[in-house]
Design an enzyme around this catalytic site. Structure first.
Site, PDB file in Angstrom:
ATOM      1  CG  HIS A   1     -29.325  -6.710  67.550  1.00  0.00           C
ATOM      2  ND1 HIS A   1     -30.263  -6.243  66.710  1.00  0.00           N
ATOM      3  CD2 HIS A   1     -29.857  -6.189  68.746  1.00  0.00           C
ATOM      4  CE1 HIS A   1     -31.109  -5.593  67.335  1.00  0.00           C
ATOM      5  NE2 HIS A   1     -31.139  -5.432  68.551  1.00  0.00           N
ATOM      6  CD  GLU A   2     -29.453  -7.832  72.116  1.00  0.00           C
ATOM      7  OE1 GLU A   2     -29.462  -6.899  72.805  1.00  0.00           O
ATOM      8  OE2 GLU A   2     -30.452  -8.153  71.347  1.00  0.00           O
TER       9      GLU A   2
ATOM     10  CG  HIS B   1     -28.439  -2.554  71.673  1.00  0.00           C
ATOM     11  ND1 HIS B   1     -29.427  -1.554  71.084  1.00  0.00           N
ATOM     12  CD2 HIS B   1     -29.149  -3.731  71.209  1.00  0.00           C
ATOM     13  CE1 HIS B   1     -30.067  -2.299  70.554  1.00  0.00           C
ATOM     14  NE2 HIS B   1     -30.371  -3.326  70.615  1.00  0.00           N
TER      15      HIS B   1
END
Length: 165
Positions: A78-79, A82
């Site tokens: 998820h991170e 980004h």
């Protein structure tokens, strides 16, 4: 709360997942994006944050220790996503269509915006408030906004303003 020491085996598992996801993205996107810096300094109820300008991922060590497998499988990609979206597309909406595409089509991970981890161990003090239908707990930040007259919070069920006590 003091930050817990993470066993080296857990740190290695996190780094392994990060490198696997990065290699997969580089292959599918035909790019050579660098490995981001990884630190375990995230606090509070956030599982992690991606810092674009410093190309850094900050992970919450408490939530990681309490949810090792799910954390590594979901929060790490998820991170990373980004950062990959920022490198690939420039500045975009944090969980917009580019992020969703990168998560699902490139990394093959379900695009979830929020985690479902238990938060009792990382939650700060709360303040009791009530409405006509139930009791509520407001965070320190929200309580202070009420005290300073900057905000009025309402119950999502009955619509009444929340009152301290």
């Amino acid at each position: 709360m003091k930050t817990p020491r993470l066993p080296i085996a857990i740190q290695q598992a996190v780094m392994r997942r990060l490198r696997e996801n990065l290699a997969q993205a580089n292959l599918k996107l035909d790019r050579h994006y660098p490995e981001p810096k990884l630190v375990y300094t995230q606090r509070g109820t956030s599982a992690g944050t991606a810092w674009l300008e410093s190309y850094e991922i900050r992970l919450n060590p408490v939530l990681l220790l309490e949810n090792i497998d799910t954390f590594i499988a979901e929060v790490v990609p998820h991170e990373l996503t980004h950062l990959l979206v920022w490198k690939h597309f420039g500045r975009k909406a944090p969980h917009g269509k580019e992020w969703k595409w990168m998560m699902e089509s490139v990394l093959g991970v379900p695009a979830r915006r929020t985690h479902q981890f238990a938060l009792q161990s990382v939650r700060r003090n709360t303040f009791p408030y009530h409405c006509q239908c139930q009791q509520h707990q407001l965070t320190v930040r929200r309580h202070n906004r009420v005290v300073r007259g900057e905000a009025v919070y309402r119950c999502v069920h009955c619509g009444e303003p929340l009152v301290a006590g």
